[in-house]
Design a protein around this motif. Structure first.
Motif, PDB file in Angstrom:
ATOM      1  N   ALA A 103      61.686   2.209  12.867  1.00 44.30           N
ATOM      2  CA  ALA A 103      61.255   0.976  13.591  1.00 44.30           C
ATOM      3  C   ALA A 103      60.054   0.305  12.804  1.00 44.30           C
ATOM      4  CB  ALA A 103      61.210   1.130  14.981  1.00 44.30           C
ATOM      5  N   LEU A 104      59.392   1.037  11.839  1.00 39.25           N
ATOM      6  CA  LEU A 104      58.372   0.542  11.477  1.00 39.25           C
ATOM      7  C   LEU A 104      58.504   0.261   9.889  1.00 39.25           C
ATOM      8  CD1 LEU A 104      55.952   2.995  13.117  1.00 39.25           C
ATOM      9  CD2 LEU A 104      55.771   0.318  13.165  1.00 39.25           C
ATOM     10  N   GLU A 105      57.981  -0.509   9.197  1.00 43.06           N
ATOM     11  CA  GLU A 105      57.975  -0.907   7.854  1.00 43.06           C
ATOM     12  C   GLU A 105      56.614  -1.218   7.243  1.00 43.06           C
ATOM     13  OE1 GLU A 105      60.785  -4.057   6.649  1.00 43.06           O
ATOM     14  OE2 GLU A 105      59.419  -5.648   7.649  1.00 43.06           O
ATOM     15  N   MET A 106      56.447  -1.034   5.792  1.00 46.96           N
ATOM     16  CA  MET A 106      55.051  -1.522   5.314  1.00 46.96           C
ATOM     17  C   MET A 106      55.416  -2.990   4.910  1.00 46.96           C
ATOM     18  SD  MET A 106      53.265   0.845   5.745  1.00 46.96           S
ATOM     19  CE  MET A 106      51.762   0.113   4.770  1.00 46.96           C
ATOM     20  N   PHE A 107      54.551  -4.026   5.400  1.00 44.32           N
ATOM     21  CA  PHE A 107      54.226  -5.305   5.086  1.00 44.32           C
ATOM     22  C   PHE A 107      53.338  -5.652   4.001  1.00 44.32           C
ATOM     23  CE2 PHE A 107      52.448  -9.335   5.555  1.00 44.32           C
ATOM     24  CZ  PHE A 107      53.564 -10.186   5.502  1.00 44.32           C
ATOM     25  N   TYR A 108      53.792  -6.374   2.947  1.00 47.78           N
ATOM     26  CA  TYR A 108      52.717  -6.903   1.838  1.00 47.78           C
ATOM     27  C   TYR A 108      52.615  -8.152   1.872  1.00 47.78           C
ATOM     28  CZ  TYR A 108      53.567  -1.993   0.303  1.00 47.78           C
ATOM     29  OH  TYR A 108      53.568  -0.460   0.272  1.00 47.78           O
ATOM     30  N   THR A 109      51.562  -8.965   1.350  1.00 47.73           N
ATOM     31  CA  THR A 109      51.219 -10.168   1.232  1.00 47.73           C
ATOM     32  C   THR A 109      51.897 -10.607  -0.175  1.00 47.73           C
ATOM     33  OG1 THR A 109      49.029  -9.870   0.366  1.00 47.73           O
ATOM     34  CG2 THR A 109      49.157 -10.337   2.796  1.00 47.73           C
ATOM     35  N   PRO A 110      52.317 -11.712  -0.470  1.00 46.63           N
ATOM     36  CA  PRO A 110      52.719 -12.134  -1.876  1.00 46.63           C
ATOM     37  C   PRO A 110      51.693 -11.793  -2.932  1.00 46.63           C
ATOM     38  CG  PRO A 110      52.910 -14.073  -0.139  1.00 46.63           C
ATOM     39  CD  PRO A 110      52.217 -12.966   0.579  1.00 46.63           C
ATOM     40  N   GLU A 111      50.298 -11.848  -2.711  1.00 47.91           N
ATOM     41  CA  GLU A 111      49.408 -11.217  -3.700  1.00 47.91           C
ATOM     42  C   GLU A 111      49.716  -9.727  -3.728  1.00 47.91           C
ATOM     43  OE1 GLU A 111      48.734 -13.027  -0.960  1.00 47.91           O
ATOM     44  OE2 GLU A 111      48.082 -14.979  -1.759  1.00 47.91           O
ATOM     45  N   GLU A 112      49.730  -9.105  -2.693  1.00 50.17           N
ATOM     46  CA  GLU A 112      50.240  -7.662  -2.751  1.00 50.17           C
ATOM     47  C   GLU A 112      51.214  -7.307  -3.366  1.00 50.17           C
ATOM     48  OE1 GLU A 112      47.433  -5.949   0.950  1.00 50.17           O
ATOM     49  OE2 GLU A 112      49.428  -6.772   1.278  1.00 50.17           O
ATOM     50  N   LEU A 113      52.063  -8.067  -3.322  1.00 48.10           N
ATOM     51  CA  LEU A 113      53.492  -7.875  -3.770  1.00 48.10           C
ATOM     52  C   LEU A 113      53.422  -7.954  -5.503  1.00 48.10           C
ATOM     53  CD1 LEU A 113      56.082  -9.607  -1.479  1.00 48.10           C
ATOM     54  CD2 LEU A 113      55.789  -7.149  -1.851  1.00 48.10           C
ATOM     55  N   GLU A 114      52.662  -8.955  -5.884  1.00 49.41           N
ATOM     56  CA  GLU A 114      52.458  -9.162  -7.417  1.00 49.41           C
ATOM     57  C   GLU A 114      51.661  -7.843  -7.979  1.00 49.41           C
ATOM     58  OE1 GLU A 114      52.663 -10.656 -11.169  1.00 49.41           O
ATOM     59  OE2 GLU A 114      53.786 -11.620  -9.334  1.00 49.41           O
ATOM     60  N   LEU A 115      50.582  -7.658  -7.262  1.00 56.37           N
ATOM     61  CA  LEU A 115      49.863  -6.506  -7.791  1.00 56.37           C
ATOM     62  C   LEU A 115      50.506  -5.179  -7.808  1.00 56.37           C
ATOM     63  CD1 LEU A 115      46.190  -6.827  -5.784  1.00 56.37           C
ATOM     64  CD2 LEU A 115      46.893  -6.837  -8.281  1.00 56.37           C
ATOM     65  N   LEU A 116      51.616  -5.035  -6.798  1.00 55.93           N
ATOM     66  CA  LEU A 116      52.298  -3.929  -6.703  1.00 55.93           C
ATOM     67  C   LEU A 116      53.479  -4.039  -7.708  1.00 55.93           C
ATOM     68  CD1 LEU A 116      53.193  -1.431  -5.009  1.00 55.93           C
ATOM     69  CD2 LEU A 116      55.019  -3.046  -3.855  1.00 55.93           C
ATOM     70  N   LYS A 117      53.811  -5.118  -8.402  1.00 55.73           N
ATOM     71  CA  LYS A 117      54.931  -5.105  -9.513  1.00 55.73           C
ATOM     72  C   LYS A 117      54.143  -4.741 -10.740  1.00 55.73           C
ATOM     73  CE  LYS A 117      57.652  -8.494 -12.037  1.00 55.73           C
ATOM     74  NZ  LYS A 117      58.028  -9.961 -11.961  1.00 55.73           N
ATOM     75  N   GLN A 118      52.631  -5.235 -10.735  1.00 53.61           N
ATOM     76  CA  GLN A 118      51.902  -5.022 -12.122  1.00 53.61           C
ATOM     77  C   GLN A 118      51.659  -3.293 -12.063  1.00 53.61           C
ATOM     78  OE1 GLN A 118      48.504  -7.495 -12.259  1.00 53.61           O
ATOM     79  NE2 GLN A 118      49.620  -9.254 -11.777  1.00 53.61           N
ATOM     80  N   TRP A 119      51.422  -2.859 -11.047  1.00 50.27           N
ATOM     81  CA  TRP A 119      50.973  -1.581 -10.749  1.00 50.27           C
ATOM     82  C   TRP A 119      52.241  -0.455 -11.468  1.00 50.27           C
ATOM     83  CZ3 TRP A 119      53.203   2.518  -8.211  1.00 50.27           C
ATOM     84  CH2 TRP A 119      52.638   3.694  -8.142  1.00 50.27           C
ATOM     85  N   ASP A 120      53.531  -0.805 -10.779  1.00 51.13           N
ATOM     86  CA  ASP A 120      54.799  -0.373 -11.256  1.00 51.13           C
ATOM     87  C   ASP A 120      54.980  -0.308 -12.773  1.00 51.13           C
ATOM     88  OD1 ASP A 120      57.143   1.064 -10.255  1.00 51.13           O
ATOM     89  OD2 ASP A 120      58.219  -0.731 -11.073  1.00 51.13           O
ATOM     90  N   GLN A 121      54.700  -1.452 -13.253  1.00 55.57           N
ATOM     91  CA  GLN A 121      54.728  -1.527 -14.599  1.00 55.57           C
ATOM     92  C   GLN A 121      53.973  -0.582 -15.322  1.00 55.57           C
ATOM     93  OE1 GLN A 121      54.401  -5.610 -15.394  1.00 55.57           O
ATOM     94  NE2 GLN A 121      56.496  -6.262 -14.911  1.00 55.57           N
ATOM     95  N   GLN A 122      52.454  -0.542 -15.035  1.00 54.59           N
ATOM     96  CA  GLN A 122      51.718   0.217 -15.544  1.00 54.59           C
ATOM     97  C   GLN A 122      51.834   1.578 -15.504  1.00 54.59           C
ATOM     98  OE1 GLN A 122      47.261   0.542 -14.370  1.00 54.59           O
ATOM     99  NE2 GLN A 122      46.845  -1.088 -16.085  1.00 54.59           N
TER     100      GLN A 122
END
Length: 448
Positions: free
Chosen positions: A67-86
């Motif tokens: 019943a709970l999930e983690m929510f990310y803002t669009p800016e955070e999603l972009e950072l998360l994508k860059q972090w994953d690549q690095q």
């Protein structure tokens, strides 16, 4: 010059409740939150306080209903994508390093036992290590090799085969007639660079300790000294067990990034393998160009202690040892009398040696000799762990101590609680009577 990219910090996001999924399980999410960022309403459903949430995701993990999930803002999603690549690039770099390490380790195969010898006579610890080496080689699925260095020592190959070696690697030359650190170190390192063994075992003797340390330094690998147990893990690493912190714990050490793996083992720690008559193997005769004039250390004279008064208790079958309970040096004469009647030798604990009652050559224990006699009689010895390490593998242990709680009784086959100054003379009289009835012959298990 290429500028190093600054590591991107992984965004954490905020927890969010999914409508219609909560089952009111009992506020598990609330209790898991470390910052009190969740409140429960009257229906038992959670409300996330956004200003307090730190994105640790603990509530998400404990929720059984999802019943709970983690929510990310669009800016955070972009950072998360860059972090994953690095992060993925770093993992690939680590994997490449791991691949190189695995390839290096795979180039080393085989178990070696260095055969320590003097004037063509091998030290018994070398044969003991061949028995242990055979078990390690079988676990790894490789050959067991005996490494023999000296002059006119090829006859030791047949003995090595009898004790379990598949192969004997020899370096036979006049320059190796007497042990000297530099020639033997250079010879062993030459053989290692050519054959690349993954494990090398040596006796923890004066020669073995000197040579093992020098070789490990030159080839830049690890060395574990005075091992009491050896095994193989699921990654082909040698598990080397030895006492640590004064013998209070047993530590298992592994050298998982370097080869060869090197260990020294004390005499009489490992069991002597049975000699197999007629067993044969492959003899590999190696050459190493070394001239006597290039060796700086010269052997002028060899002094042998064979036939002297000093006794090597490590090879004795019956040992009568005394500790602090003997009270003084003169009382060790009583133990000598018992040892003479039994055909044994006198040993001592560290406390007795430190008090000056017996020489260090008679000390049994972690800092003395490791013994494995048929009969070990401990008189006035409490049984500190350092002493037990050196004698606990005796076939029969007879302990005499006035303290019924003494640790020595935990390893004793037979324990006698009482005054040793009364008990030992009684045993001496009994042994003499039994010998007199049998014409001076010591009856089997008379001490028992």
């Amino acid at each position: 010059m290429t500028e190093t990219k600054k590591p991107i910090k992984k965004p954490r996001g905020k927890a969010r409740v999914l409508d219609g999924k909560c089952i009111a399980c009992g506020a598990r999410c609330e209790s898991s939150c470390p910052v009190d960022g969740i409140e429960m309403n009257a229906a038992g459903e959670p409300t996330v306080l956004g200003e307090k949430c730190i994105g640790c995701a603990k509530c998400v993990k404990v929720c059984a209903a999802g019943a709970l999930e983690m929510f990310y803002t669009p800016e955070e999603l972009e950072l998360l994508k860059q972090w994953d690549q690095q992060h993925h690039a770093v993992e690939e770099e680590v994997d490449e390093g791991g691949k190189q390490l695995r390839e290096m380790l795979a180039r080393y195969r085989g178990v070696w036992v260095f055969i320590e010898q003097y004037d063509g006579e091998a030290a018994k610890v070398s044969w003991e290590l061949l028995g242990t080496g055979a078990e390690l080689a079988e676990s790894l699925g490789v050959e067991l090799s005996a490494v023999i260095i000296g002059h006119k020592v090829e006859h030791l190959c047949d003995e090595a085969f009898g004790y379990g070696a598949h192969k004997a690697i020899t370096l036979d030359a006049p320059v190796f007639a007497n042990y000297r650190t530099k020639p033997y170190t250079d010879a062993i390192c030459h053989l290692i660079s050519k054959h690349r063994p993954e494990i090398i075992l040596m006796g923890a003797t004066g020669q073995g300790r000197d040579l093992a340390g020098a070789v490990a330094t030159v080839v830049k690998t690890g060395l574990t000294a005075d091992c009491t147990g050896l095994g193989i893990d699921d990654k082909r690493n040698l598990m080397q067990t030895r006492p640590a912190f004064g013998g209070n714990i047993m530590a298992t050490i592994m050298c998982d990034r370097f080869r060869p793996q090197m260990s020294t083992v004390r005499p009489h720690v490992m069991p002597m393998p049975e000699f197999q008559v007629g067993r044969t193997g492959e003899v590999v005769r190696e050459q190493y160009d070394l001239r006597e004039e290039d060796v700086l250390v010269k052997v002028i004279e060899v002094l042998s202690d064979k036939g002297g008064k000093d006794i090597d208790i490590a090879g004795a079958e019956i040992i009568v040892s005394g500790g602090r309970g003997l009270m003084n040096k003169e009382n060790f004469a009583m133990l000598q009398e018992l040892a003479d009647e039994l055909g044994g030798v006198v040993g001592a604990s560290r406390s007795a040696v430190d008090a000056g009652w017996m020489p260090h050559s008679r000390q049994v224990g972690q800092t003395g000799k490791t013994v494995r006699p048929k009969i070990y009689v401990a008189c006035g010895i409490s049984g500190a762990i350092q002493h037990l390490v050196g004698m606990q593998d005796s076939d029969v242990v007879i302990a005499i101590n006035r303290d019924p709680e003494a640790p020595i009784f935990q390893v004793a086959t037979y324990g006698i609680v009482g005054d040793l100054f009364q008990i030992v003379p009684s045993i001496i009289r009994k042994v003499r009577n039994l010998k007199g009835q049998r014409g001076g012959v010591i009856p089997d298990r008379v001490a028992v």
